[in-house]
Design a protein around this motif. Structure first.
Motif, short mmCIF file in Angstrom:
data_model
loop_
_atom_site.label_atom_id
_atom_site.label_comp_id
_atom_site.label_asym_id
_atom_site.label_seq_id
_atom_site.Cartn_x
_atom_site.Cartn_y
_atom_site.Cartn_z
N SER A 1 15.15 41.52 32.96
CA SER A 1 15.03 40.13 33.56
C SER A 1 16.26 39.97 34.32
O SER A 1 15.94 39.44 35.75
N GLU A 2 17.56 40.33 34.07
CA GLU A 2 18.58 40.07 34.47
C GLU A 2 19.22 40.75 35.93
O GLU A 2 19.64 40.41 36.96
N ASP B 1 16.88 44.15 36.05
CA ASP B 1 15.86 44.74 36.78
C ASP B 1 16.20 46.20 37.56
O ASP B 1 15.79 46.53 38.57
N ASP C 1 23.46 37.48 46.69
CA ASP C 1 22.29 37.14 47.25
C ASP C 1 21.91 35.50 46.92
O ASP C 1 21.49 35.46 45.54
N VAL D 1 18.96 38.52 41.05
CA VAL D 1 18.57 39.99 40.59
C VAL D 1 18.74 40.88 42.00
O VAL D 1 19.52 42.09 41.75
N HIS D 2 18.43 40.31 43.06
CA HIS D 2 18.87 41.18 44.18
C HIS D 2 20.33 41.27 44.33
O HIS D 2 20.97 42.38 44.72
N HIS E 1 19.25 33.95 47.33
CA HIS E 1 17.69 33.56 46.82
C HIS E 1 17.55 34.13 45.59
O HIS E 1 16.96 33.18 44.88
N ASP E 2 18.04 35.25 45.31
CA ASP E 2 17.53 35.88 44.08
C ASP E 2 18.79 36.68 43.49
O ASP E 2 19.36 37.47 44.00
#
Lengths: 154, 179
Positions: free
Chosen positions: B127-128, B130, A114, A119-120, A116-117
């Motif tokens: 944080s990495e 989640d 992803d 984490v996603h 943008h992010d």
């Protein structure tokens, strides 16, 4: 002898004629399969994941095979399908890793999935590889069951 | 509280499996053994392992044992007593117990497993990645290579069984005589 053919589901008529077994297994199998999907997709939040989900899914189909006969289980999920799916599961895992490389990351570095992010991206990657594990495990379990249970038939 | 009871049950099942000659009963008892183990894993908060043990050990393996019994013998052949294997088992068992004495106590927060990578994963995962279930985050992301290897091992096992037991091809010939 305590173990005869119908216990492996090889002579379907006799096991299938036991009313209690038939009704109870018919009531249970949909929930076992549903629980497998829950364990698969809820693996991010609770215990479980691809491996456990795959095994539980295979157990549901094997229960069907035990009660209604191997032949009947093979009609629900044909042996050819499990053979192909077991390879596809592993390919989905490896493919996710290669997709990360194609998108400019390292092998299995899901963050790039992803833009943008990260984490996603991690979430997408984990869902994809867990799906690969689940498909591979369920298919291989069924593959082994078909091979072993069909062995005495020749 | 209930753990000692389950351990006694495990021991009793193991002794019963050793003593019995009827392989059908042994297959069933080994399934029960796995189920009790799964209960112990649950009590130790290793729910993922308990899941796997219950489904694979108590369910799948038992079915495979039954399938094997259907095409082989139903009772164990009487074996003559042999000293060599007994000595090997005793020595290996003693070494394992001796090694176990060095392991950190269950739940010890200063155990190496909790002070190095484990602590780092717990610190970084929120944080990495989640994800509420850090086990999944570790297995699928931080340890992604290992999990890929495990999946490959499972796939290889399936291929091996298909090659050894003939798989589909040999069975298509007698398709007509069923159902």
């Amino acid at each position: 002898m305590p173990l005869s053919e119908q216990e492996m589901g090889k002579s379907p008529m006799r096991m299938r004629d036991k009313l209690v077994l038939r009704v109870v297994s018919m009531a249970f199998i949909p929930f076992i399969l549903l629980f497998a999907l829950y364990v698969q997709f809820h693996g991010d939040y609770g215990p479980g994941g691809g491996f456990q989900a795959g095994v539980i899914f295979a157990a549901g189909v094997i229960l069907h095979g035990l009660i209604f006969g191997l032949r009947s289980a093979e009609r629900v999920i044909p042996p050819k399908v499990v053979e192909i799916m077991s390879a596809l599961g592993l390919l989905l895992y490896v493919g996710t890793g290669l997709l990360c490389v194609a998108l400019g990351g390292r092998f299995l570095e899901y963050g790039v999935l992803d833009h943008h992010d990260p984490v996603h991206g991690q979430h997408y990657g984990i869902i994809l590889v867990e799906a690969g594990v689940g498909i591979a495990v369920a298919s291989v379990m069924l593959c082994i069951y078909y091979a072993v249970a069909g062995r005495g038939r020749r | 509280m209930i753990e000692p009871l389950l351990f006694v049950l495990l021991l009793a099942l193991a002794v019963a499996i050793l003593k019995l000659k009827d392989l059908f009963a042994i297959a069933m008892l080994s399934g029960a053994f796995s189920l009790v183990s799964a209960g112990l894993f649950t009590l130790m908060d290793a729910v993922d392992v308990a899941f796997t043990e219950a489904a694979v050990g108590a369910g799948f393996t038992t079915v495979l044992f039954l399938g094997t019994l259907a095409v082989t013998a139903n009772t164990e052949r009487q074996q003559p007593f042999r000293l060599g294997p007994l000595l090997v088992v005793l020595v290996v068992g003693a070494v394992l117990i001796w090694a176990g004495l060095d392991a950190p106590l269950y739940g010890d927060p200063t155990a190496p497993v909790h002070t190095h990578l484990g602590a780092e994963f717990i610190g970084r995962a929120p944080s990495e990645i989640d994800m509420p279930n850090i086990v999944t985050a570790v297995l699928a992301s931080y340890r992604g290579y290992d999990t890929m290897g495990e999946t490959a091992v499972i796939f290889t096992a399936g291929v091996g069984v298909m090659l050894l037991l003939g798989g589909r091809k040999g069975r298509d010939l007698d398709e007509e005589d069923q159902d």
